[in-house]
Enzyme design. Sequence first.
Site, PDB file in Angstrom:
ATOM      1  N   LYS A 140       0.853  -1.191  -0.016  1.00  0.00           N
ATOM      2  CA  LYS A 140      -0.081  -0.038   0.042  1.00  0.00           C
ATOM      3  C   LYS A 140       0.889   1.348   0.142  1.00  0.00           C
ATOM      4  O   LYS A 140       1.986   1.282   0.241  1.00  0.00           O
ATOM      5  CB  LYS A 140      -0.762  -0.166   1.352  1.00  0.00           C
ATOM      6  CG  LYS A 140      -1.955  -1.161   0.974  1.00  0.00           C
ATOM      7  CD  LYS A 140      -2.882  -1.003   2.218  1.00  0.00           C
ATOM      8  CE  LYS A 140      -4.091  -1.972   2.245  1.00  0.00           C
ATOM      9  NZ  LYS A 140      -5.105  -1.854   3.278  1.00  0.00           N
ATOM     10  N   HIS A 143       2.791   6.626   2.588  1.00  0.00           N
ATOM     11  CA  HIS A 143       2.468   8.027   2.283  1.00  0.00           C
ATOM     12  C   HIS A 143       3.034   9.066   3.033  1.00  0.00           C
ATOM     13  O   HIS A 143       3.753   8.846   4.190  1.00  0.00           O
ATOM     14  CB  HIS A 143       0.924   8.336   2.113  1.00  0.00           C
ATOM     15  CG  HIS A 143       0.312   7.697   3.102  1.00  0.00           C
ATOM     16  ND1 HIS A 143       0.070   8.184   4.494  1.00  0.00           N
ATOM     17  CD2 HIS A 143      -0.440   6.360   3.168  1.00  0.00           C
ATOM     18  CE1 HIS A 143      -0.583   7.444   5.118  1.00  0.00           C
ATOM     19  NE2 HIS A 143      -1.201   6.353   4.511  1.00  0.00           N
ATOM     20  N   HIS A 146       2.777   8.239   6.986  1.00  0.00           N
ATOM     21  CA  HIS A 146       3.847   7.317   7.419  1.00  0.00           C
ATOM     22  C   HIS A 146       5.152   8.225   7.655  1.00  0.00           C
ATOM     23  O   HIS A 146       6.131   8.048   8.498  1.00  0.00           O
ATOM     24  CB  HIS A 146       4.233   6.122   6.487  1.00  0.00           C
ATOM     25  CG  HIS A 146       3.378   5.119   6.085  1.00  0.00           C
ATOM     26  ND1 HIS A 146       2.403   4.936   5.116  1.00  0.00           N
ATOM     27  CD2 HIS A 146       2.866   4.485   7.212  1.00  0.00           C
ATOM     28  CE1 HIS A 146       1.828   4.249   5.171  1.00  0.00           C
ATOM     29  NE2 HIS A 146       1.515   3.702   6.506  1.00  0.00           N
TER      30      HIS A 146
END
Length: 547
Positions: A140, A143, A146
Amino acid sequence: MAACAFRRSIASQLSKVLDLPPESLIKSISAVPVSKKRCVADFQLSIASITEDSSSSCLSQDLNLQAQKLAERLKCDAVVSEISAGPGTVNFTINRELLAKTVLQQVLKEGSEYGVKSELFSAVPKQKAVIEYSSPNIAKKFHIGHLRSTIVGNFIANLKVALGHEVIRINYLGDWGMQFGLLGVGFQRFGDKEKLKSSPLQHLFEVYVQINKAAEDENIKELAKDFFRKLEGHDEQALSLWKQFRDFSIEEYIRIYKRLGVRFDEYSGESLYQEKSQEVLKMLEDKGLLQKTMQGTGVVDLSDKKDLSSFSTVMRSDGTSLYITRDLAAAIDRMNKHQCDTMIYVTDKSQSSHFEHLFQILKLMGYDWAERCQHVSFGLVQGMKTRRGEVVFLEDVLDEVRARVLQNMASAKTTKQVEDPMDTAEKVGLSALIIQDFRGLLSSDYQFSWDRALQSRGDTGVFLQYTHARLCRYDEVLYRSSQDLQPKHIVSYLLTLSHLAAVAHRTLPVKGSAPELAQARLCLFQAARSVLASGMKLLGITPVTQM
């Protein structure tokens, strides 16, 4: 005799007048924040903090009167040059020459340990902390959320280590769950082994997007469930493919974390706890905490009142584990393994409910240490776009900020020749990201702005005369950050110190001054630089020497 000694000196005089032990007074004496608009004292004593009956009527009037009377009984000495009463406070101004001399001497003597040796921390027991942060999901988007988790967790870990605590840094990867059923089927259909090796995060994300579109077909959903069941059942072929996803991804994560100056002691993950989560379900059942719904899912009732039930789902109807089940197993395993005093989880605030449930279930299971678990949450970042569009990966952000800083360096007239412009731009760019992120409360959402992040000038008009006083308050700033784990106190201090140092640089020339004066001024700038470097390192910023 820096901040600690000044507090001790004030506490000693107060002790004689109030007939209280100096140790009990020291923490009631706090540094006064610098004001841009008016001169303020250096330290103040709050009368309320030393008054037992602080809930009486006419409280403020009583406190003001007590402050006035106490101020009149105290005398100035070689350390304190002025004493005055404020609203419920007694204010102390320190002898300017003594303040400057002693603070600068202590900063230069203690270097990077300045501030952390303060007696403010003497009563704080040294602890062992497990800190879980960053924790991206394989396949995933890695982004901007994070990035926040990574730099906030890194700051908390750095701060605790600087204050003498033992820290275990854990990156808990999202490497298990139903999405790997989809990803396994997706890779069998759309995957490319060479792309997986060369660019794992990018390729797995592309495969995940493709298979999600295809998953509108019920047959695909069934195949995904079947693949995940095979994973949970230790099917050799399914596990081999999953292991490649995980290993290649971790290699790429390590490379990206290196750019951020971040490291971990352990790479953990949900996959490590899929078997232990079954043990957790058995424990819940044995304790009478696991209930079954009509659909066959397993839940734990978290409500005190049976009429307003709050259930947490811990098992699917087919008996497989969920995210929270694996988190329960991970928490129990970590505590058994590390015997830590506290466990801190750093994630965005959308997961607050999840952690409330996690800690509540642990308490119901009889684990008293759940009280020592903490969720440090943060708000969302909006408006983060690179020139190529929406941010998909953290690396896009790092590349963008480096490119923008390089461009600014090339166009600025003041830019010096540096040995490695790319490395300098990387460090300066990361500083810009971290400072913009840390300036406010972590819980606040904020609108990201490249221009604001990269501007070279901040507030103006900061007065020079409190430069020395600001330097001696560094320990209080560290103490506040250690209490609420908010980096904004340190950021605000360092920015103010930077502005003051800039004003000092313009108005206190070293070159051309008399030798004694030049030496004193040089000491001031060395001290400011030392404190600035220590604070920046705590925030996860590598100081540069040229730019």
